[in-house]
Design an enzyme around this catalytic site. Structure first.
Site, PDB file in Angstrom:
ATOM      1  N   ASP A 190       0.783  -1.155   0.066  1.00 31.53           N
ATOM      2  CA  ASP A 190      -0.130   0.237  -0.072  1.00 31.53           C
ATOM      3  C   ASP A 190       0.954   1.166   0.128  1.00 31.53           C
ATOM      4  O   ASP A 190       1.403   1.705   1.050  1.00 31.53           O
ATOM      5  CB  ASP A 190      -0.811  -0.119   1.265  1.00 31.53           C
ATOM      6  CG  ASP A 190      -1.801   1.163   1.279  1.00 31.53           C
ATOM      7  OD1 ASP A 190      -2.185   1.638   0.269  1.00 31.53           O
ATOM      8  OD2 ASP A 190      -2.200   1.651   2.428  1.00 31.53           O
ATOM      9  N   GLU A 210      -1.522  -1.323  -4.776  1.00 29.68           N
ATOM     10  CA  GLU A 210      -2.864  -0.603  -4.850  1.00 29.68           C
ATOM     11  C   GLU A 210      -2.475   0.526  -5.821  1.00 29.68           C
ATOM     12  O   GLU A 210      -1.592   0.966  -5.776  1.00 29.68           O
ATOM     13  CB  GLU A 210      -3.425  -0.446  -3.495  1.00 29.68           C
ATOM     14  CG  GLU A 210      -4.819   0.385  -3.688  1.00 29.68           C
ATOM     15  CD  GLU A 210      -5.241   0.822  -2.310  1.00 29.68           C
ATOM     16  OE1 GLU A 210      -6.368  -0.056  -1.877  1.00 29.68           O
ATOM     17  OE2 GLU A 210      -4.734   1.747  -1.767  1.00 29.68           O
ATOM     18  N   ASP A 226      -2.202   0.979   7.317  1.00 35.14           N
ATOM     19  CA  ASP A 226      -1.442   0.712   5.988  1.00 35.14           C
ATOM     20  C   ASP A 226      -0.955  -0.716   5.654  1.00 35.14           C
ATOM     21  O   ASP A 226      -1.124  -1.318   4.714  1.00 35.14           O
ATOM     22  CB  ASP A 226      -0.162   1.932   5.926  1.00 35.14           C
ATOM     23  CG  ASP A 226      -0.639   3.100   5.717  1.00 35.14           C
ATOM     24  OD1 ASP A 226      -1.227   3.466   4.939  1.00 35.14           O
ATOM     25  OD2 ASP A 226      -0.679   3.645   6.818  1.00 35.14           O
TER      26      ASP A 226
END
Length: 175
Positions: A16, A76, A148
């Site tokens: 992420d 992502e 996260d």
């Protein structure tokens, strides 16, 4: 009766990306079974210049990749917001998040935030709390230290789910 082939576990890292905190999560996927391996985040000091922060993210991810040796990676995708400068900076962190595994010869997949939420929770607009609940169910041993790291685990789960679907489609097609 034909013997079933042994399914080897595949180690996957989810990433992420972020300039302040880049989350990472490592799982193993064996058939439909998910096994928690580790998670955390790379957090460069806020007072560093942009180039130094990007370098710190790269070095941190490179250490994680060397330590955990995943075979596949998932990152992502960046969402575009109203602040163009912030979006560009996030895109730079995302570039590092894709570059680090690629430098280790690891294939990198990309998933939209809504796709991650839909895969893990069942709804594309799920909130962080709903993701945390599903992570407890899917990976009961995981205790992510940050949102996260939790998001990174969700990204890894998404990749595990989608790679299984792709393998099944290829098997049905006879490839």
């Amino acid at each position: 009766m034909k013997a079933q082939p042994i399914r080897a576990a595949i180690r996957i890292i989810g990433i992420d990306p972020g300039l302040r905190r880049t989350g990472w999560g490592v799982i193993e996927s064996e058939g439909n079974r998910l096994i928690y391996v580790g998670c955390g985040s790379v957090e460069p000091p806020d007072d560093l210049p942009l180039a130094s922060r990007l370098l710190a993210i790269h070095e941190g991810l490179a250490k994680v990749l060397a330590d955990f040796q995943p075979l596949e990676a998932a990152v992502e995708q960046t969402f575009v917001n109203k602040d163009g400068v912030a979006t560009l900076k996030l895109g730079q962190a995302r570039g590092i998040a894709m570059l680090a595994p690629a430098m280790f010869g690891i294939t990198v997949a990309e998933y939209a935030p809504n796709q991650v939420k839909k895969t893990v929770v069942g709804a594309g607009h799920a909130d962080k709390g709903q993701i945390a609940v599903m992570l407890k169910i899917l990976l009961p041993k995981a205790e992510p230290p940050s949102a996260d790291a939790a998001d990174a685990l969700a990204i890894a789960i998404t990749h595990a789910h989608h790679r299984q679907g792709q393998a099944l489609r290829m098997k049905v097609a006879g490839l």
